[in-house]
Design an enzyme around this catalytic site. Structure first.
Site, PDB file in Angstrom:
ATOM      1  N   ARG A  43      38.355  -5.419  23.975  1.00 55.83           N
ATOM      2  CA  ARG A  43      40.138  -5.380  22.972  1.00 55.83           C
ATOM      3  C   ARG A  43      41.030  -4.951  22.492  1.00 55.83           C
ATOM      4  NH1 ARG A  43      38.739 -11.962  20.555  1.00 55.83           N
ATOM      5  NH2 ARG A  43      37.439 -12.212  22.224  1.00 55.83           N
ATOM      6  N   ARG A  47      46.045  -8.820  19.771  1.00 55.58           N
ATOM      7  CA  ARG A  47      46.996  -9.299  18.037  1.00 55.58           C
ATOM      8  C   ARG A  47      47.060  -8.407  17.085  1.00 55.58           C
ATOM      9  NH1 ARG A  47      43.753 -14.788  17.024  1.00 55.58           N
ATOM     10  NH2 ARG A  47      41.898 -13.725  17.810  1.00 55.58           N
ATOM     11  N   ARG A  56      53.607 -11.429  22.910  1.00 53.20           N
ATOM     12  CA  ARG A  56      53.539 -13.231  22.494  1.00 53.20           C
ATOM     13  C   ARG A  56      54.473 -14.257  22.178  1.00 53.20           C
ATOM     14  NH1 ARG A  56      50.475 -17.167  22.090  1.00 53.20           N
ATOM     15  NH2 ARG A  56      48.778 -17.663  21.353  1.00 53.20           N
ATOM     16  N   ASP A  92      41.396 -13.456  31.132  1.00 53.71           N
ATOM     17  CA  ASP A  92      40.298 -13.861  29.537  1.00 53.71           C
ATOM     18  C   ASP A  92      39.605 -14.030  30.893  1.00 53.71           C
ATOM     19  OD1 ASP A  92      40.559 -14.717  26.713  1.00 53.71           O
ATOM     20  OD2 ASP A  92      39.756 -16.137  28.064  1.00 53.71           O
ATOM     21  N   TYR A 174      30.347 -22.003  27.374  1.00 66.03           N
ATOM     22  CA  TYR A 174      31.411 -22.389  27.027  1.00 66.03           C
ATOM     23  C   TYR A 174      31.784 -23.480  28.189  1.00 66.03           C
ATOM     24  CZ  TYR A 174      33.902 -18.483  24.490  1.00 66.03           C
ATOM     25  OH  TYR A 174      33.947 -16.936  23.355  1.00 66.03           O
TER      26      TYR A 174
END
Ligand code: CP3
Length: 374
Positions: A43, A47, A56, A92, A174
């Site tokens: 990552r 963010r 973003r 992703d 998921y």
């Protein structure tokens, strides 16, 4: 072709492909000697980084993933800002759900949500496997990144380009849970149902694994053809499985996927979290590199993985919030545990979290470079 012969051909293909480049990251994946330990971060574009947050603001997460110019820009900006040795493509884990016919969205503050979770044999039978071409935007992002990093850097090294996909278990979790989960009840229900041959729902889990492997192998192939040097397979939640359950329900399909990706001529990194007890089984997938989380000291994790396999890790991502002297000592500790052996890639034990000071991440890169010079 005998199994042994074909395994040998895969070995040769992987080595030849990677000798051709001069990337210290790829060399370390293959346990070849390097001038210093390569470093990158799970990552690394995310963010915590103001540059990412600026992009973003203009786009949703999925828009970024599906717009090659933007995804490539985010990938390149993070890699260059940090000065790392590899760039992981901005995408992703859940993207392959769409061409399989499973709709989802990212809900702010709650993570991914699958609209209709897949829980029955009929739903698994309805999953599509022939629309993988719809993911070609990821390959296009990789092409742009590969073009950008085609030339060697000032130190003569070419940056490694990492493509990635989920492992069958983690992606299935998921689809079945419909999002992040604490106890994985529905996933395990489907898994355990397959242990009763002839029972109505016993075919659901093996069929789901088969379909996921087919889609993920084709997706990885697109990424390799577009210029990915290495494929990382994320089995982020495999740590919720007991060793016998991992072996019975997940090792087979994961091994199949690893084999199919290695046949493309690239090394495979196989990563999971809370995997201390699973490491010997994870090694049996045939992956070239095993990702280690931070809970086990690196030397111990490497010992559990066994000889003849590289490892990646394993600084605690939260250590990046510590005072400088503490971070430096922890970096030294990881490198000391690796002991300068060929086949170590410096990384975190899991992804960088929001709020991490960017300057600390950059300092870690500098320290790894300085402390690991051969
Ligand atoms: O540099 C990079 O590594 C970024 C590229 C990347 C993303 N997701 C973008 C992203 C990668 C490699 C992933 C993989 C991924 N996605 C995993 C496996 C990695 C791991 O951490 O174990 C998983 C489990 C997912 C699924 C996923 N995506 C979740 C659970 C979430 C929500 C997490 C949260 O804290 O909100 C995401 C969202 C996501 N994917 C973000 C990013 C940068 C953050 C959300 C945003 O920007 O809006």
């Amino acid at each position: 072709m005998s199994e042994r012969q074909s395994a040998l051909e895969v070995e040769t293909a992987v080595e030849e492909a990677s000798q051709a480049g001069t990337s210290r990251f790829v060399r370390a994946c293959l346990r070849l000697p390097v001038d210093r330990t390569p470093v990158w971060f799970l990552r690394q574009a995310g963010r915590y980084m103001p540059e990412y947050m600026a992009v973003r603001k203009q786009h949703t997460l999925l828009e970024i993933c599906r717009t090659p110019e933007v995804a490539a820009e985010v990938t390149i900006t993070a890699a260059e800002r940090l000065g790392v040795d590899a760039a992981i493509i901005f995408a992703d884990l859940l993207l392959p759900l769409t061409p399989m016919g499973v709709d989802f969205e990212f809900v702010a503050g709650e993570g991914p949500q699958v609209h209709t979770p897949v829980r029955t044999l009929a739903q698994v039978e309805a999953l599509e496997t022939g629309r993988v071409d719809e993911l070609s935007y990821v390959a296009h992002s990789i092409e742009r990144v590969a073009k950008h990093f085609a030339a060697p850097r000032a130190d003569g090294d070419r940056l490694g380009i990492i493509g990635f996909c989920g492992a069958p278990f983690t992606l299935a979790s998921y689809m079945i849970e419909g999002g992040s989960s604490r106890n994985y009840v529905d996933t395990k229900k489907m898994m355990y149902a397959s242990g009763v041959p002839g029972a109505a729902e016993s075919r659901a889990w093996p069929l789901l694994m088969e379909k996921l492997v087919e889609v993920l192998a084709a997706y990885a192939q697109q990424q390799v053809e577009a210029g990915a040097d290495v494929i990382q397979i994320f089995d982020s939640w495999a740590g919720v499985l007991s060793v016998p359950d991992y072996r019975e329900f997940c090792l087979g399909p994961t091994t199949d996927l690893v084999e199919r990706v290695r046949r493309l001529g690239v090394p495979v990194i196989y990563f999971g979290v809370e995997t201390a007890s699973l490491l010997p089984a994870m090694r049996e997938t045939g992956a070239d590199v095993i990702g280690l989380d931070w809970r086990t000291p690196l030397a111990e994790g490497w010992k559990a993985v066994g000889p003849g396999c590289a490892v990646q890790g394993n600084l605690d991502p939260i250590a990046l919030f510590a005072p400088e002297a503490v971070i430096r000592a922890r970096v030294a500790e990881v490198l000391q545990q690796a002991g300068g052996r060929d086949g170590h890639i410096f990384n975190l034990g899991h992804g960088i979290v929001p709020g991490t000071p960017v300057e600390n991440v950059i300092k870690v890169v500098g320290w790894v470079k300085e402390m690991s010079q051969r």
